[in-house]
Design an enzyme around this catalytic site. Structure first.
Site, PDB file in Angstrom:
ATOM      1  N   GLU A 157       0.829  -1.206   0.000  1.00  0.00           N
ATOM      2  CA  GLU A 157       0.000   0.000   0.000  1.00  0.00           C
ATOM      3  C   GLU A 157       0.867   1.261   0.000  1.00  0.00           C
ATOM      4  O   GLU A 157       0.618   2.216   0.742  1.00  0.00           O
ATOM      5  CB  GLU A 157      -0.970  -0.018   1.195  1.00  0.00           C
ATOM      6  CG  GLU A 157      -1.903  -1.223   1.193  1.00  0.00           C
ATOM      7  CD  GLU A 157      -2.956  -1.190   2.284  1.00  0.00           C
ATOM      8  OE1 GLU A 157      -2.872  -0.291   3.151  1.00  0.00           O
ATOM      9  OE2 GLU A 157      -3.855  -2.048   2.270  1.00  0.00           O
ATOM     10  N   GLU A 192      -5.217  -9.237   0.369  1.00  0.00           N
ATOM     11  CA  GLU A 192      -5.700  -9.194   1.757  1.00  0.00           C
ATOM     12  C   GLU A 192      -7.207  -9.015   1.766  1.00  0.00           C
ATOM     13  O   GLU A 192      -7.751  -8.197   1.032  1.00  0.00           O
ATOM     14  CB  GLU A 192      -5.070  -8.031   2.544  1.00  0.00           C
ATOM     15  CG  GLU A 192      -3.606  -8.181   2.860  1.00  0.00           C
ATOM     16  CD  GLU A 192      -3.085  -7.014   3.704  1.00  0.00           C
ATOM     17  OE1 GLU A 192      -3.914  -6.236   4.234  1.00  0.00           O
ATOM     18  OE2 GLU A 192      -1.859  -6.862   3.816  1.00  0.00           O
TER      19      GLU A 192
END
Length: 518
Positions: free
Chosen positions: A140, A287
């Site tokens: 991220e 995820e």
């Protein structure tokens, strides 16, 4: 990482349709053309697990690999490239994604020789004995460490070039996981697009992924969608719970019906890529999960909701039904995460995403029957409650006394002369009493705790003529099929699957309005 980077409010235009329009939408969806190619690697969709290491008394690498094999887990993602674990994974069928941590991006992104050294040390040294399938570069980065964003693609390309030099570039893919917040206007999915702030990075990145046959890695959490849009997004839509047509969400532009949030998020990623003229890159969900515990600000972080979400997610992937936009392609998903990382900083939920505690006992028991042998902690198998090892006798005795007293467990079989009196020790008697209470309560969440001295197991603790309640074994005494009526009733009442599960969203409308989604 589970901490969400999604904006709490994003204006989303919801349209409401009559039943007639909904029916026509189903017919229209079948006419969509799908030109996303299936990559060679892992053609069948799978469910894997992220393995974090902020865990007290984490299993040794050898024990961890044995645990993965017992649970029939064949895909894992690591947040680094731990050498001992990579050695332990050698000569197994477990496929692994290794990672470059964010704090190594500067060195790798600014030096080809550093990237080559990293590949030699963390890939070439183990492959092919250890089945490394991909490298996730950073995590991220665009939303958590934007200052490192200019280094992201150079790091990815340097690592890829090092794989080419080792002739491993066709076997091992290179990509980077993104937060869902890099997309805007994600409902309806047909209107989604990448935040233009990152176009200068996303476009060449997607072109690289297309050229190398690598996936777009996305971290997608319906949990945060729900938390940021309570009152707009029904909980059942986020938990993959069955929906009536009137609760389904309909994209007004494509007339596609969305029964869960995760599918809508995945399709938003496909549409966002298409808006940049990239149509041949698949989405890999690196995820997704649901926390089992939270503080007062996170009341929906519960064991029941986590169980529901992850159980339904697994079944959804193994059903291979794809997404509404791409029914021919079911995304593979890595659940966040395998173990509760109890050493993580607050909030409480950050330490509560795991399916297991660090000692490998389950936090809760999944309901994934029909998914083959995947995960051995399925409550649709027989489960039992026993005393944990290493608990002092005084504490166990207190829990035993409560079970046989106020808890009203059936303790007659552990009286002198009865079939479960032996072994005549506190642990043996406590295990029988704990299990009796657990079965009596229908194996409900929280009924196998006894102030932390009990644990759930899928191994039948019956021995000799001693048959534990809930067992399917038959003893050598006449009363032994062991209360099959009670067990059946327990299964029926153990937990309602109608509240709090996870992975879907669809909302019908009767007028237009602006609403936040994710």
């Amino acid at each position: 990482m589970a901490v969400s980077n999604m904006p709490s409010t994003v204006p989303v235009l919801f349209f409401f349709f009559s039943a007639l329009l909904l029916i026509s939408g189903a017919a229209s969806s079948s006419s969509l053309s799908h030109n996303v190619k299936v990559q060679e690697q892992d053609k069948d969709p799978f469910v894997g697990f992220n393995i974090g290491t902020d865990v007290t008394n984490l299993l040794s690498p050898t024990q961890l690999v044995k645990f993965l094999q017992t649970q029939k887990v064949n895909h894992v993602r690591l947040y680094d490239a731990d050498p001992e674990l990579l050695k332990a994974l050698a000569k197994t069928k477990i496929r692994v994604i290794i990672s470059v941590p964010n704090n190594q991006l500067l060195a790798i992104g600014s030096s080809n020789s550093t990237a080559a050294s990293w590949i030699g040390r963390n890939v070439v040294a183990y492959y092919p004995e250890t089945l490394i399938t991909a490298i996730s570069v950073g995590d991220e980065v665009l939303t958590t460490v934007p200052s490192s964003a200019p280094l992201l693609l150079p790091a990815i390309e340097s690592l890829y070039n090092a794989l080419v030099a080792s002739n491993l570039h066709t076997q091992i893919k290179v990509s980077t996981p993104h937060a869902a917040s890099i997309m805007l206007d994600t409902f309806p999915p047909s209107q989604a697009y990448f935040n233009q702030t990152w176009h200068s990075i996303m476009l060449p990145l997607l072109q690289f992924l297309s050229k190398t046959g690598s996936p777009l890695m996305m971290n997608l959490y319906p949990y945060y969608v729900y938390m940021q849009n309570k009152g707009v997004v029904p909980l059942d839509n986020c938990l993959f719970e069955p929906l009536t047509p009137t609760k389904e969400m309909v994209d007004p532009n494509t007339l596609l019906h969305y029964t869960n949030v995760l599918d809508a998020m995945v399709d938003s990623a496909y549409v966002s890529m298409k808006n940049l003229n990239v149509t041949d890159v698949v989405v890999l969900v690196t995820e997704s999960g649901w926390p089992s515990r939270g503080d007062s600000k996170e009341p929906y972080a519960t064991i029941d909701n986590a169980d529901t979400y992850n159980s339904n997610l697994i079944k959804h992937i193994f059903d291979r039904s794809g997404t509404p936009l791409h029914p021919e392609m079911t995304p593979s998903v890595y659940i966040y995460e395998l173990f509760n990382e109890d050493l993580r900083s607050p909030p409480i939920s950050e330490a509560s995403w795991g399916l297991f505690y660090g000692n490998s006992t389950p936090v809760y028991l999944l309901h994934v029957s029909g998914s083959g042998t995947f995960l051995a902690n399925d409550t649709t198998n027989q489960t039992y409650c026993i005393a944990m090892d290493g608990v002092d006798a005084k504490t166990l005795q207190a829990a035993l006394d409560w079970s046989c007293g106020p808890g009203r467990a059936n303790c007659s079989e552990i009286q002198p002369g009865e079939s479960c009196y032996q072994p005549n020790n506190v642990k043996g008697h406590a295990s029988f009493a704990f299990n009796s209470y657990y079965q009596k309560e229908g194996r409900a969440s929280g009924s196998c705790d006894f102030k932390g001295v009990a644990m759930i197991t899928t191994t039948d603790p019956s021995h000799g003529s001693c048959i534990f309640p809930g067992s399917k074994k038959v003893g050598n005494r006449t009363q032994t099929v062991v209360n099959s009526t009670q067990v059946a009733a327990g299964e029926a009442t153990s937990r309602s699957l109608s509240s709090g599960f996870y992975v879907s969203i669809m909302i019908l409308v009767t007028s237009s309005m602006l609403l936040p989604f994710w």
